[in-house]
Design a protein around this motif. Sequence first.
Motif, PDB file in Angstrom:
ATOM      1  N   UNK A   7      48.041 -14.738   4.184  1.00 28.04           N
ATOM      2  CA  UNK A   7      47.351 -14.601   5.464  1.00 28.04           C
ATOM      3  C   UNK A   7      48.235 -13.681   6.300  1.00 28.04           C
ATOM      4  N   UNK A   8      47.623 -12.871   7.127  1.00 26.48           N
ATOM      5  CA  UNK A   8      48.416 -11.893   7.880  1.00 26.48           C
ATOM      6  C   UNK A   8      48.697 -12.340   9.297  1.00 26.48           C
ATOM      7  N   UNK A   9      48.589 -13.610   9.564  1.00 22.98           N
ATOM      8  CA  UNK A   9      48.861 -14.104  10.898  1.00 22.98           C
ATOM      9  C   UNK A   9      47.690 -13.869  11.828  1.00 22.98           C
ATOM     10  N   UNK A  10      47.808 -14.338  13.031  1.00 25.68           N
ATOM     11  CA  UNK A  10      46.743 -14.196  14.009  1.00 25.68           C
ATOM     12  C   UNK A  10      47.320 -14.034  15.396  1.00 25.68           C
ATOM     13  N   UNK A  11      46.470 -14.202  16.397  1.00 28.07           N
ATOM     14  CA  UNK A  11      46.875 -14.018  17.781  1.00 28.07           C
ATOM     15  C   UNK A  11      47.984 -14.994  18.163  1.00 28.07           C
ATOM     16  N   UNK A  12      47.814 -16.266  17.789  1.00 22.58           N
ATOM     17  CA  UNK A  12      48.784 -17.285  18.168  1.00 22.58           C
ATOM     18  C   UNK A  12      49.625 -17.764  16.995  1.00 22.58           C
ATOM     19  N   UNK A  13      49.439 -17.174  15.817  1.00 20.40           N
ATOM     20  CA  UNK A  13      50.168 -17.591  14.631  1.00 20.40           C
ATOM     21  C   UNK A  13      50.676 -16.343  13.921  1.00 20.40           C
ATOM     22  N   UNK A  14      51.954 -16.083  13.997  1.00 15.41           N
ATOM     23  CA  UNK A  14      52.512 -14.888  13.385  1.00 15.41           C
ATOM     24  C   UNK A  14      52.950 -15.086  11.948  1.00 15.41           C
ATOM     25  N   UNK A  15      52.790 -16.291  11.389  1.00 16.10           N
ATOM     26  CA  UNK A  15      53.220 -16.557  10.022  1.00 16.10           C
ATOM     27  C   UNK A  15      52.361 -15.785   9.031  1.00 16.10           C
ATOM     28  N   UNK A  16      53.016 -15.233   8.051  1.00 24.33           N
ATOM     29  CA  UNK A  16      52.333 -14.592   6.930  1.00 24.33           C
ATOM     30  C   UNK A  16      52.608 -15.461   5.713  1.00 24.33           C
ATOM     31  N   UNK A  17      51.705 -16.423   5.451  1.00 24.84           N
ATOM     32  CA  UNK A  17      51.933 -17.403   4.414  1.00 24.84           C
ATOM     33  C   UNK A  17      51.184 -17.064   3.134  1.00 24.84           C
ATOM     34  N   UNK A  18      51.816 -17.383   1.993  1.00 26.71           N
ATOM     35  CA  UNK A  18      51.224 -17.152   0.686  1.00 26.71           C
ATOM     36  C   UNK A  18      50.037 -18.087   0.478  1.00 26.71           C
ATOM     37  N   UNK A  19      48.865 -17.496   0.224  1.00 23.50           N
ATOM     38  CA  UNK A  19      47.644 -18.262   0.008  1.00 23.50           C
ATOM     39  C   UNK A  19      47.237 -18.328  -1.459  1.00 23.50           C
ATOM     40  N   UNK A  20      47.511 -17.236  -2.196  1.00 20.20           N
ATOM     41  CA  UNK A  20      47.022 -17.146  -3.573  1.00 20.20           C
ATOM     42  C   UNK A  20      48.009 -16.376  -4.432  1.00 20.20           C
ATOM     43  N   UNK A  21      48.150 -16.840  -5.682  1.00 20.53           N
ATOM     44  CA  UNK A  21      48.975 -16.168  -6.675  1.00 20.53           C
ATOM     45  C   UNK A  21      48.089 -15.847  -7.877  1.00 20.53           C
ATOM     46  N   UNK A  22      48.048 -14.568  -8.263  1.00 18.71           N
ATOM     47  CA  UNK A  22      47.310 -14.138  -9.449  1.00 18.71           C
ATOM     48  C   UNK A  22      48.317 -13.654 -10.474  1.00 18.71           C
ATOM     49  N   UNK A  23      48.517 -14.445 -11.530  1.00 23.18           N
ATOM     50  CA  UNK A  23      49.415 -14.052 -12.611  1.00 23.18           C
ATOM     51  C   UNK A  23      48.604 -13.157 -13.534  1.00 23.18           C
ATOM     52  N   UNK A  24      48.884 -11.842 -13.489  1.00 23.19           N
ATOM     53  CA  UNK A  24      48.093 -10.857 -14.202  1.00 23.19           C
ATOM     54  C   UNK A  24      48.972  -9.653 -14.516  1.00 23.19           C
ATOM     55  N   UNK A  25      49.608  -9.661 -15.679  1.00 27.98           N
ATOM     56  CA  UNK A  25      50.544  -8.594 -16.046  1.00 27.98           C
ATOM     57  C   UNK A  25      49.871  -7.230 -16.101  1.00 27.98           C
ATOM     58  N   UNK A  26      48.568  -7.182 -16.396  1.00 31.75           N
ATOM     59  CA  UNK A  26      47.855  -5.914 -16.489  1.00 31.75           C
ATOM     60  C   UNK A  26      47.573  -5.298 -15.113  1.00 31.75           C
ATOM     61  N   UNK A  27      47.665  -6.077 -14.046  1.00 33.15           N
ATOM     62  CA  UNK A  27      47.460  -5.558 -12.706  1.00 33.15           C
ATOM     63  C   UNK A  27      46.008  -5.435 -12.276  1.00 33.15           C
ATOM     64  N   UNK A  28      45.090  -6.094 -12.972  1.00 35.82           N
ATOM     65  CA  UNK A  28      43.674  -6.043 -12.604  1.00 35.82           C
ATOM     66  C   UNK A  28      43.394  -6.737 -11.283  1.00 35.82           C
ATOM     67  N   UNK A  29      44.318  -7.550 -10.802  1.00 33.82           N
ATOM     68  CA  UNK A  29      44.131  -8.282  -9.548  1.00 33.82           C
ATOM     69  C   UNK A  29      44.272  -7.357  -8.337  1.00 33.82           C
ATOM     70  N   UNK A  30      44.917  -6.219  -8.492  1.00 33.19           N
ATOM     71  CA  UNK A  30      45.183  -5.321  -7.363  1.00 33.19           C
ATOM     72  C   UNK A  30      44.067  -4.298  -7.232  1.00 33.19           C
ATOM     73  N   UNK A  31      43.222  -4.484  -6.202  1.00 32.10           N
ATOM     74  CA  UNK A  31      42.077  -3.595  -5.992  1.00 32.10           C
ATOM     75  C   UNK A  31      41.982  -3.236  -4.516  1.00 32.10           C
ATOM     76  N   UNK A  32      42.749  -2.222  -4.078  1.00 30.64           N
ATOM     77  CA  UNK A  32      42.707  -1.840  -2.658  1.00 30.64           C
ATOM     78  C   UNK A  32      41.378  -1.216  -2.268  1.00 30.64           C
TER      79      UNK A  32
END
Length: 145
Positions: free
Chosen positions: A120-145
């Motif tokens: 999560x990239x934080x919000x107006x009152x919450x600056x925390x950037x917390x890990x929400x999801x982990x995709x174990x994928x050595x091929x890199x198919x999870x990365x789709x900008x």
Amino acid sequence: MSSSRLALTLGAATLVLMGCSSISLEQPAPKADAAGGGNVRVVRSYDNSFDGEISGTPTPESRFAKVKIGMELEQVYKLIGEPDQLYNHTTGKNWIPFYFGADGQRIVTHYRGEGCLTYSAGGVFNGKKQLLRMDVDAAGQCYKP
């Protein structure tokens, strides 16, 4: 006039009852993962404040084995290093009027040979950037900008 009102009331009540009859109390089956073909597990964050997701299973010697759902971005960087690629995007919650939660934006990081971490990239009152999801994928198919 009152008979049409009665008919409308009975029709609405019938629709409500029909909708309630389709509610299931069974646990849903695990979701299939589009990136790796495996299942997505729902796990509690290390501080028990929310549920996150893990797709795949990191090997014990991998960098992702050290990471836990709920960790902050800076913690992960100190633990396993900076990612090879990174992008951020807004979520639909960003367009909700008066939404002050922490999930208006997301950050996706890609580690070559490992997979992706989504924060999560934080919000107006919450600056925390917390890990929400982990995709174990050595091929890199999870990365789709």
